[in-house]
Design an enzyme around this catalytic site. Structure first.
Site, short mmCIF file in Angstrom:
data_model
loop_
_atom_site.label_atom_id
_atom_site.label_comp_id
_atom_site.label_asym_id
_atom_site.label_seq_id
_atom_site.Cartn_x
_atom_site.Cartn_y
_atom_site.Cartn_z
CG HIS A 73 -1.19 -5.70 -1.12
ND1 HIS A 73 -1.83 -5.10 -2.18
CD2 HIS A 73 -1.56 -4.99 -0.03
CE1 HIS A 73 -2.56 -4.09 -1.75
NE2 HIS A 73 -2.42 -4.01 -0.43
CE LYS A 116 -1.29 0.56 -2.59
NZ LYS A 116 -1.66 -0.16 -1.38
CG HIS A 121 -9.77 -3.34 10.12
ND1 HIS A 121 -9.17 -2.10 10.15
CD2 HIS A 121 -9.87 -3.67 8.80
CE1 HIS A 121 -8.94 -1.68 8.91
NE2 HIS A 121 -9.35 -2.62 8.07
CG ASN A 125 -2.25 1.74 4.56
OD1 ASN A 125 -1.44 0.83 4.62
ND2 ASN A 125 -3.56 1.53 4.51
CG HIS A 164 -6.24 1.30 -3.50
ND1 HIS A 164 -6.57 0.41 -2.51
CD2 HIS A 164 -7.42 1.78 -3.98
CE1 HIS A 164 -7.89 0.36 -2.39
NE2 HIS A 164 -8.43 1.19 -3.26
N PRO A 180 -12.83 -1.27 5.88
CG PRO A 180 -11.91 -0.17 4.04
CD PRO A 180 -12.46 0.07 5.42
CG ASP A 207 -5.36 -5.46 0.39
OD1 ASP A 207 -4.61 -4.83 1.16
OD2 ASP A 207 -6.34 -4.95 -0.18
NE ARG A 233 -4.27 -2.65 9.52
CZ ARG A 233 -4.87 -2.22 8.43
NH1 ARG A 233 -4.32 -1.25 7.70
NH2 ARG A 233 -6.02 -2.72 8.06
O1 DOR Z 1 -9.78 -2.97 2.18
C1 DOR Z 1 -8.72 -2.35 2.26
N1 DOR Z 1 -8.07 -2.25 3.43
N2 DOR Z 1 -8.23 -1.76 1.17
C2 DOR Z 1 -7.17 -0.95 1.24
O2 DOR Z 1 -6.78 -0.42 0.25
C3 DOR Z 1 -6.53 -0.65 2.53
C4 DOR Z 1 -6.76 -1.72 3.46
C5 DOR Z 1 -6.40 -1.35 4.88
O3 DOR Z 1 -5.34 -0.76 5.10
O4 DOR Z 1 -7.19 -1.69 5.79
ZN ZN Z 2 -3.83 -2.96 0.65
ZN ZN Z 3 -5.43 -1.08 -1.74
#
Ligand code: DOR
Ligand code: ZN
Ligand code: ZN
Length: 477
Positions: free
Chosen positions: A82, A168, A334, A116, A201, A348, A330, A86
């Site tokens: 996971h 997903k 950023h 995503n 999710h 997040p 995960d 990006r």
């Molecule tokens: O904190 C998170 N960041 N949760 C997610 O589900 C997506 C992820 C992100 O893509 O930054």
């Molecule tokens: Zn994630």
């Molecule tokens: Zn997630």
């Protein structure tokens, strides 16, 4: 000619024949399903990227190269199933090159990337292009998740044939603002998923919206509000829905980033009933708790949020019990500027692909779990759940020679400045570790030695389940 095939036997008088490309000499092979007593001191002979022999004595002169693993432990290559690399579209945060370099430096040999991105990985063309581009940049092997959306029901079969590792679903919106498919569409997608598993999710949007509105109305910038804005009922509600869909559609599901004791209880119950449910948790839910918000603020902002100490303890218990199938990170990087925005504006996500193994090995040294349990949740578990076993996740003869070599005595301090991601925003900056991956091998080649990247961009390969199962073209809804 002697019969060399997988025999593992000493080559005896045939000293001149190079039997293996590489021999890992004298390490202890960790058995993911065993205990310390079932680990064996062994020499591993590697040829053509595959494990060719496991023996208690390979003559070192039979190897092209010999790596002295005495005193070290050898785990099947670690898998982080996971990550958010990006790429494409948000490559100012990370790209497949930087993300997989960080992974390799953290001892990870295979990753699975989330959909995503921009564009999202929701169609066969996007999936094919992502696999092609990642294949040019990746230091690690990689699988790719395909996104289920409100309008890609008809793409399900094509995405499977194109090599999606799994699907997903964002039941709760997160980064990328991806909406869940309407329940009817999701039901149809799950009926068409064949043997591909669907990762959730699991957070409920309406509950998150309600509680977030309440919390945003509270003056001040108390970072513990981040947890109250997305409370555990939101996760439990969505986990229950995902389990019910699995029960009625027959599809196998996976619950991503389990953060709460009460959702873990639902997963335990579903497994007890024999439903095809798997689950992961992440280092942030095991090493942090709500007591860390005042110190770390938005650096530990993540969806779902880090919760209380009781939740953290329950998750460790879930690992010990075998309810948690895997540790994933995960990894959601950023920029530092983005992470340091005010409470409600900061995005997040925690970048964790490089720090997971040192943290977890430290937990092994502290007696939180055994090294065998770690191999189970960091390698065998994800390989099985995502259909990559036995090529990945095992030390079987003729399977991919992916190994993570660890030194349980190696001490270190996690420092943001030393991390290989594009942005150094780790909440573990300053964390003292004991136990570290000291080398990683991917298909017989060192991609990391002593924390230094030694592989090549583009060596990583696209991986997908061993037996792609075509979706039933006229799946009975
Ligand atoms: O904190 C998170 N960041 N949760 C997610 O589900 C997506 C992820 C992100 O893509 O930054
Ligand atoms: Zn994630
Ligand atoms: Zn997630």
């Amino acid at each position: 000619m002697p019969d060399y095939k997988g025999s593992g036997a000493n080559a005896g008088g045939y000293m001149s024949a190079v039997q293996y490309d590489l021999v890992l000499k004298g390490g202890t092979l960790v058995d993911p399903l065993g205990t310390a007593r079932s680990n064996v001191r062994a020499d591993l002979g590697i040829r053509d990227g595959k494990l060719a022999a496991v023996s208690d004595g390979i003559d070192p002169s039979c190897g092209g190269d010999v790596y002295d693993a005495a005193g070290l432990f050898i785990l099947p290559g670690l898998i982080d199933a996971h990550v958010h690399f990006r790429d494409p579209g948000l490559t100012y945060k990370e790209d497949f090159g930087s993300g997989s370099a960080a992974a390799a430096c953290g001892g990870i040999t295979t990753v699975a990337d989330m959909p995503n991105t921009l564009p999202p990985t929701a169609g066969t063309i996007e999936l094919r292009e992502k696999a092609r581009a990642a294949g040019e940049r990746s230091y690690t092997d990689f699988g790719l998740f395909a996104l289920l959306t409100q309008d890609n029901l008809e793409e399900t079969g094509g995405l499977i044939r194109e090599g999606a590792l799994g699907f997903k679903v964002f039941l709760g919106t997160s980064v990328g603002n991806i909406a869940a498919p309407p329940l009817g569409t999701l039901y149809g997608q799950m009926r068409r998923a064949g043997r591909r598993r669907i990762a959730f999710h699991a957070e409920d949007n309406e509950l998150n919206e309600y509680f977030t509105r309440l919390c945003r109305g509270i003056p001040g910038n108390d970072p513990t509000l981040l947890a109250r804005a997305r409370p555990d009922i939101s996760e439990a509600e969505a986990v229950a829905r995902a389990i019910r869909l699995a029960e009625y559609t027959g599809a196998a599901i996976h619950i991503c980033h389990v953060s709460a004791r009460r959702s873990l209880a639902l997963i335990r119950e579903a497994k007890r009933r024999g439903l095809p449910v798997s689950a992961e948790t992440c280092p942030q839910y095991l090493f942090l708790d709500s007591g860390d918000y005042p110190r770390l603020g938005t650096r530990m902002k993540v969806n779902p949020p880090v919760r209380g100490a009781e939740d953290r303890e329950a998750l460790w218990q879930g690992i010990a019990e075998g309810i948690i199938d895997m540790i994933a990170t995960d990894h959601a990087p950023h920029t530092a500027e983005e992470k340091d925005r005010p409470l409600w504006e900061a995005p997040p996500g925690i970048a964790g692909v490089e720090t997971s193994a040192p943290l977890m090995l430290t937990a092994v040294n502290r007696g939180r779990l055994s090294l065998n349990d770690y191999a189970r949740i960091a390698s065998l578990g994800p390989a099985r759940v995502w259909g990559l076993y036995p090529q990945k996740g095992s030390a079987g003869i003729n399977t991919d020679a992916d190994f993570t070599i660890v030194d349980m005595n190696r001490t270190g301090v996690i420092r943001n400045a030393g991390l290989h991601s594009k942005h150094q925003t780790s909440p573990y900056d300053g964390f003292e570790t004991t136990g570290a991956p000291v080398a990683a091998l991917l298909r017989g080649c060192f991609i990391m030695k002593d924390g230094v990247l030694t592989g090549n961009a583009g060596f990583g390969r696209f991986v997908y389940p061993a037996q792609p199962e075509p979706a039933d073209p006229v799946a009975a809804d």
